[in-house]
Design a protein around this motif. Structure first.
Motif, PDB file in Angstrom:
ATOM      1  N   THR A   1      -8.616  -2.002  -2.458  1.00 38.00           N
ATOM      2  CA  THR A   1      -8.516  -1.391  -1.118  1.00 38.00           C
ATOM      3  C   THR A   1      -7.549  -0.212  -1.126  1.00 38.00           C
ATOM      4  O   THR A   1      -7.576   0.603  -0.205  1.00 38.00           O
ATOM      5  CB  THR A   1      -8.074  -2.409  -0.038  1.00 38.00           C
ATOM      6  OG1 THR A   1      -6.703  -2.778  -0.253  1.00 38.00           O
ATOM      7  CG2 THR A   1      -8.974  -3.626  -0.003  1.00 38.00           C
ATOM      8  N   GLN A   2      -6.699  -0.135  -2.146  1.00 36.99           N
ATOM      9  CA  GLN A   2      -5.753   0.976  -2.281  1.00 36.99           C
ATOM     10  C   GLN A   2      -6.327   2.102  -3.149  1.00 36.99           C
ATOM     11  O   GLN A   2      -5.614   3.043  -3.483  1.00 36.99           O
ATOM     12  CB  GLN A   2      -4.443   0.471  -2.904  1.00 36.99           C
ATOM     13  CG  GLN A   2      -3.750  -0.585  -2.082  1.00 36.99           C
ATOM     14  CD  GLN A   2      -2.598  -1.232  -2.828  1.00 36.99           C
ATOM     15  OE1 GLN A   2      -2.425  -1.073  -4.044  1.00 36.99           O
ATOM     16  NE2 GLN A   2      -1.799  -1.975  -2.097  1.00 36.99           N
TER      17      GLN A   2
ATOM     18  N   LYS B   1      -8.853  -7.444  -5.643  1.00 42.84           N
ATOM     19  CA  LYS B   1      -9.499  -7.008  -4.395  1.00 42.84           C
ATOM     20  C   LYS B   1      -8.548  -6.193  -3.529  1.00 42.84           C
ATOM     21  O   LYS B   1      -8.924  -5.171  -2.951  1.00 42.84           O
ATOM     22  CB  LYS B   1     -10.020  -8.219  -3.619  1.00 42.84           C
ATOM     23  CG  LYS B   1     -11.176  -8.906  -4.298  1.00 42.84           C
ATOM     24  CD  LYS B   1     -11.573 -10.162  -3.552  1.00 42.84           C
ATOM     25  CE  LYS B   1     -12.608 -10.942  -4.363  1.00 42.84           C
ATOM     26  NZ  LYS B   1     -12.876 -12.249  -3.795  1.00 42.84           N
ATOM     27  N   TYR B   2      -7.306  -6.652  -3.431  1.00 44.20           N
ATOM     28  CA  TYR B   2      -6.301  -5.936  -2.647  1.00 44.20           C
ATOM     29  C   TYR B   2      -6.047  -4.548  -3.233  1.00 44.20           C
ATOM     30  O   TYR B   2      -6.026  -3.545  -2.514  1.00 44.20           O
ATOM     31  CB  TYR B   2      -5.016  -6.760  -2.602  1.00 44.20           C
ATOM     32  CG  TYR B   2      -3.849  -6.071  -1.948  1.00 44.20           C
ATOM     33  CD1 TYR B   2      -3.886  -5.699  -0.604  1.00 44.20           C
ATOM     34  CD2 TYR B   2      -2.688  -5.805  -2.665  1.00 44.20           C
ATOM     35  CE1 TYR B   2      -2.810  -5.074   0.001  1.00 44.20           C
ATOM     36  CE2 TYR B   2      -1.611  -5.188  -2.068  1.00 44.20           C
ATOM     37  CZ  TYR B   2      -1.673  -4.824  -0.739  1.00 44.20           C
ATOM     38  OH  TYR B   2      -0.609  -4.203  -0.151  1.00 44.20           O
TER      39      TYR B   2
ATOM     40  N   THR C   1       0.835  -1.201   0.000  1.00 44.48           N
ATOM     41  CA  THR C   1       0.000   0.000   0.000  1.00 44.48           C
ATOM     42  C   THR C   1       0.869   1.250   0.000  1.00 44.48           C
ATOM     43  O   THR C   1       0.571   2.217  -0.718  1.00 44.48           O
ATOM     44  CB  THR C   1      -0.957  -0.007   1.205  1.00 44.48           C
ATOM     45  OG1 THR C   1      -1.820  -1.151   1.081  1.00 44.48           O
ATOM     46  CG2 THR C   1      -1.791   1.256   1.273  1.00 44.48           C
TER      47      THR C   1
END
Length: 171
Positions: free
Chosen positions: A135-136, A131-132, A102
């Motif tokens: 989130t960013q 998906k990861y 991130t």
């Protein structure tokens, strides 16, 4: 405080060690790894395109950054929008609690804005990574079938961020 800086040929060994640590973590979980490509990936440290995330001189992440689009990924119209493209981002699993992936992604968003670019774009072959990346703040733009697998292409608008507040500085 974490630091982002351009990689050099002197960093190949540290990058390779970090990638091997990631490979071990992936393999323990039954995930594909880059074990066969470690030397090639680490060798990119001397390319002028790789950036490192460091903690006190220890390599805890890397990403390859270019200003041009892979030809099959984005249309000519999309590629005409100034963007940074992230490839092969790898992080040390020992630093997971600090979210190094991130930090790298947010650094790229800020870096693109500082360069007057509109976007940060990236692709991946795994829905879990989509998906990861979401989130960013990245949005899934499109998908393509390739000989290497199903490719997911994502983008996020560039914007200035307070990197100091994130505990990140650029050298």
């Amino acid at each position: 405080m974490f630091t982002m800086r351009p990689a050099t040929e002197d960093d190949v060994t540290g990058v390779a060690e970090m990638i091997r640590a990631r490979c071990g973590w992936q393999e323990q979980r039954g995930l594909e790894s880059w074990r066969e490509e470690v030397d090639d990936l680490a060798g990119q440290a001397g390319s002028g395109f790789m950036w490192l995330l460091e903690d006190g001189g220890r390599v805890v992440g890397c990403t390859t950054v270019t200003t041009h689009s892979p030809p099959k990924d984005w249309t000519p119209e999309e590629a005409a929008d100034p963007a940074l493209y992230l490839f092969t981002t790898v992080t040390d699993p020992a630093y997971r609690e600090h979210k190094p992936g991130t930090l790298i992604a947010l650094w790229a968003v800020d870096q693109a804005a500082r360069q007057g670019r509109q976007w940060v774009r990236r692709g991946c072959y795994f829905p879990e990574l989509v998906k990861y990346y979401e989130t960013q703040g990245y949005d899934l733009i499109k998908e393509q079938d390739r000989s290497a697998g199903h490719l997911y292409l994502l983008a996020r608008r560039a914007e200035r961020l307070d990197l100091d507040a994130l505990g990140l500085m650029t050298v």
